[in-house]
Design an enzyme around this catalytic site. Structure first.
Site, mmCIF file in Angstrom:
data_model
loop_
_atom_site.group_PDB
_atom_site.id
_atom_site.type_symbol
_atom_site.label_atom_id
_atom_site.label_comp_id
_atom_site.label_asym_id
_atom_site.label_seq_id
_atom_site.Cartn_x
_atom_site.Cartn_y
_atom_site.Cartn_z
ATOM 1 C CG ASN A 195 -24.321 30.557 -14.390
ATOM 2 O OD1 ASN A 195 -24.759 30.592 -13.248
ATOM 3 N ND2 ASN A 195 -23.540 29.582 -14.821
ATOM 4 C CD GLU A 206 -23.342 26.053 -17.717
ATOM 5 O OE1 GLU A 206 -22.322 26.451 -17.133
ATOM 6 O OE2 GLU A 206 -23.652 24.840 -17.789
ATOM 7 C CG ASN A 207 -28.721 26.448 -25.058
ATOM 8 O OD1 ASN A 207 -28.366 25.588 -25.851
ATOM 9 N ND2 ASN A 207 -29.938 26.971 -25.045
ATOM 10 C CB CYS A 248 -22.620 35.998 -17.975
ATOM 11 S SG CYS A 248 -21.289 35.346 -18.993
ATOM 12 C CD GLU A 256 -21.353 38.700 -14.220
ATOM 13 O OE1 GLU A 256 -21.928 37.650 -14.630
ATOM 14 O OE2 GLU A 256 -20.122 38.762 -14.023
ATOM 15 C CB CYS A 262 -16.705 37.085 -18.873
ATOM 16 S SG CYS A 262 -18.259 37.470 -19.729
ATOM 17 C CB CYS A 293 -20.196 40.460 -17.981
ATOM 18 S SG CYS A 293 -21.234 38.993 -18.154
#
Length: 158
Positions: free
Chosen positions: A62, A64-65, A73, A75, A112, A115
């Site tokens: 993953n 993040e930002n 994510c 996946e 999720c 994904c």
């Protein structure tokens, strides 16, 4: 009168002593990928690994930002990379491992919704299922033979 629709899901729970060599490799690589995740906001590290039909294995995590929800994510970042670079090589197996940065133990996660839909897209593209291996916090693997097990009503009826 409304009719009831029942959906049945069948997943395999595989204990560590019963893991195949490939399952061991994929989970190990997903764990390693999780350790390299860029997750400074949630501190929740997710790693994924994928086995392609040519035998190649790739890893992703993953990213993040601070401008949520721009992050990606594990996946989706992994599958986007492999299908973008190897568009004619089918993904066979996808493994997922997750943990908190400060924790030693792994958490159980499933893909999720975004994904799941992305995996579904690639199953449609290649015309075959992608097996999904999800590391459970107790050390076992929960295995889905296809995303259809996790996304029975997918967005693919066009």
């Amino acid at each position: 009168m409304a009719k009831k629709i029942n959906v049945q899901v069948s997943l395999d729970l595989i204990e560590p002593q019963d893991w195949s060599e490939m399952e061991k490799e994929l989970i190990s690589r997903a764990k390693a990928a999780a350790e390299r995740a860029h997750a400074p906001y949630s501190n929740f590290l997710v790693g994924a690994s994928v086995l392609l039909e040519n035998g190649a294995i790739f890893e992703g995590n993953n990213q993040e930002n601070v401008s949520f929800p721009v992050g990606v994510c594990a996946e989706r970042s992994l599958l986007s990379f492999v299908v973008g670079n190897f568009p004619n090589v089918r993904p066979l197996k996808l493994a997922i491992a997750a943990k908190k940065r400060e924790g030693a133990s792994y958490a159980f996660v499933t893909p999720c919704g975004s994904c799941r839909q992305t995996i579904n897209e690639y199953e449609i593209m290649f015309g075959k299922p992608i097996e999904i291996l999800m590391l459970h916090e107790n050390g076992s693997i929960l295995r889905a033979s296809s995303i259809k097990e996790l996304l029975p009503f997918s967005f693919d009826s066009f």
